[in-house]
Motif scaffolding. Sequence first.
Motif, PDB file in Angstrom:
ATOM      1  N   SER A 286      14.917  -6.052  26.848  1.00  0.00           N
ATOM      2  CA  SER A 286      13.857  -7.040  26.976  1.00  0.00           C
ATOM      3  C   SER A 286      12.517  -6.320  26.950  1.00  0.00           C
ATOM      4  O   SER A 286      12.444  -5.102  27.171  1.00  0.00           O
ATOM      5  N   VAL A 287      11.464  -7.075  26.652  1.00  0.00           N
ATOM      6  CA  VAL A 287      10.102  -6.523  26.634  1.00  0.00           C
ATOM      7  C   VAL A 287       9.165  -7.480  27.358  1.00  0.00           C
ATOM      8  O   VAL A 287       9.512  -8.632  27.634  1.00  0.00           O
ATOM      9  N   ASN A 297      14.355  -1.931  23.744  1.00  0.00           N
ATOM     10  CA  ASN A 297      15.154  -1.251  22.730  1.00  0.00           C
ATOM     11  C   ASN A 297      14.315  -0.101  22.183  1.00  0.00           C
ATOM     12  O   ASN A 297      13.630  -0.230  21.185  1.00  0.00           O
ATOM     13  N   ALA A 298      14.373   1.015  22.886  1.00  0.00           N
ATOM     14  CA  ALA A 298      13.516   2.151  22.534  1.00  0.00           C
ATOM     15  C   ALA A 298      14.124   3.018  21.447  1.00  0.00           C
ATOM     16  O   ALA A 298      13.416   3.733  20.752  1.00  0.00           O
ATOM     17  N   GLY A 419       9.515 -10.869  19.913  1.00  0.00           N
ATOM     18  CA  GLY A 419      10.252  -9.856  20.647  1.00  0.00           C
ATOM     19  C   GLY A 419       9.672  -8.468  20.617  1.00  0.00           C
ATOM     20  O   GLY A 419      10.324  -7.513  21.046  1.00  0.00           O
ATOM     21  N   LEU A 420       8.438  -8.318  20.109  1.00  0.00           N
ATOM     22  CA  LEU A 420       7.833  -6.998  20.069  1.00  0.00           C
ATOM     23  C   LEU A 420       7.047  -6.757  21.351  1.00  0.00           C
ATOM     24  O   LEU A 420       6.360  -7.650  21.851  1.00  0.00           O
ATOM     25  N   GLU A 426       8.471  -0.806  20.821  1.00  0.00           N
ATOM     26  CA  GLU A 426       9.805  -1.239  21.224  1.00  0.00           C
ATOM     27  C   GLU A 426       9.990  -2.739  21.000  1.00  0.00           C
ATOM     28  O   GLU A 426       9.026  -3.492  20.932  1.00  0.00           O
ATOM     29  N   ASN A 427      11.253  -3.160  20.925  1.00  0.00           N
ATOM     30  CA  ASN A 427      11.526  -4.589  20.813  1.00  0.00           C
ATOM     31  C   ASN A 427      12.609  -5.002  21.805  1.00  0.00           C
ATOM     32  O   ASN A 427      13.095  -4.203  22.595  1.00  0.00           O
TER      33      ASN A 427
END
Length: 595
Positions: A286-287, A297-298, A419-420, A426-427
Amino acid sequence: MKKIHSVIFTLIVCVTLFSCKDNFVEQQPIGSFPESVLTTPEGINFALTGAYSALNGVGGMDRGPGNILFGSIRGGEAHKGSTGGDQPQMIEIQKFAVNAGNSSVTNNFIYYYDAVYRTNMVLSNLPNVVGLTDAQKTQIEAEARFLRGHYMFQLKRLFGNVPFVDETSIADPRVPNTDESGNFVDAWPSIAADFKFAAENLAPTNSDKGRANKWAAVAYLGKTYLYMGNEGDNANYTLAQAAFNDVIANGVTNSGTKYALNADYHANFNSLTENGPEAVFAVQHSVNDGSTGGYSNASRDLQYISPQSGGGPGDNRGYGFFYPSQWFVNHFRVDANGLPIFDDAARNAAKIKSDDGVAAADPYTPDNGLIDPRLDWSVGRRGIPFLDYGQFSPTWVRDAAAAGPYISQKFFTSKAANGLAASRPENNLNINVIRYADVLLMAAEVEARIGSLTKAQGYVNDVRGRMATNTESKENWVLKEDGTPAANYKIGLYPVGSPQFATPTKALEAIFFERTLELGLEGHRAYDAVRFGAEDGTTDTKELMGYINYESTLKGYLSGASYSRTPDAIMPIPQQAIDNSFKDGKYTLEQNPDY
């Protein structure tokens, strides 16, 4: 929230693998928490959360659930990307010219043994926890052993001869990777035992979507038996077959939904629709959630569009790594029946047209030949719509001369998903460690090896059928703004009596190829090639040298590359780990053969 709500356990994240300490795998954690914290219910659950948090990979292509470098790039699906001089140690891996001092190899080894340490902290302290029922303790133990199995699985299949480090080695984890006779020990049985315990003791569902359940453990147990391979009596394949049959017949997601293929292929890579019926085990992300990025999501951020380029879905953030190869793209060319072209020479002669070398300002018309529709949900290519950002533009590519004209699409987030991350690349997309299509194809593989070729064909057709049965609704086709197909899509099913499923050898060829099409760029291919090659003696060399021989004609940096099963099927044990394993007058770690 889809993430596991938690506090990252600071005592554990202080762990470093290669430190001034003597231990070759882990040092004792540096932190202010007394050991008594770990004997409380809250403390042990924080420790378990710390073990889960290592699933993320903490950025970089050389570790994490996406297996970008060691699974996809090493498997020929993609180039490193960025510029030619950036991260040269990754090119060594891509060219099978790696040595024990390679920093990406060391990073991977460090990361996963640190993760193993986190699970062992839970398991070593769990018996002393006061205030939990026996059932609660069993659940925690099962989750920790599932995670340890996962982390050790990653180490075993990449490095081969690694020691299995369990909770009894917390004080001194310099566990040897050889026995008293000097033979390498095999970690697979211990990994299988962890997954077996998890399968027998985890609840069938879990209210936290990111936590392991019984069915994820059964699927992973089957995958482990598959990797253990034929030891002369097919016993491992028989056990794998039973596990996959159980998952197919009875498996459910954490929400209780029976496993199934998503009707929409792209739903597996869309944060608005993830954790659906196809998600067997997925790492949650999550971001913009108030954290400092620990839940994002790195591991995929490096592929986002570089500031040097012309904008696009990366919002001018990231570095432009992980660009699909032409060789991989060519696999999506199909024959008149919508079936794969298995002959390498014929497939490459019918290559899918690209704009490599065509200036952005020059006119360009995309390929009009028959193409498997999964290509345009996997790869961004010029003239084809890219999610909801409009037509893919060559200005989004950082350095086409170095890595080709494509970008990986599966792990970009859409505008609609929002989602960014607000200020970083990251997303919020999850990464599927195992999805149901993978289970079906692993089940097909086992059937082709020891069971029914008819059943194997049926599983492959199930996977292909998701795309083939939606030709009227075009649900799985990428469409232009006017609703017409963006390319000449066609996909067919293998007919009854297909010669491709007449023998185990031909069936396995089809299954391996289908894994490339269905699971491409998801980190499987190098491991698949090595696993198949270990059984038939040829697949890894044929596939990986086929990639090198073809792609080196397009990208000169691959010239001179060569794959040989020994030593290239596995990576070297990092030299620093060997140096730090010195104990009682000798090194407890031995290097892999021929490194």
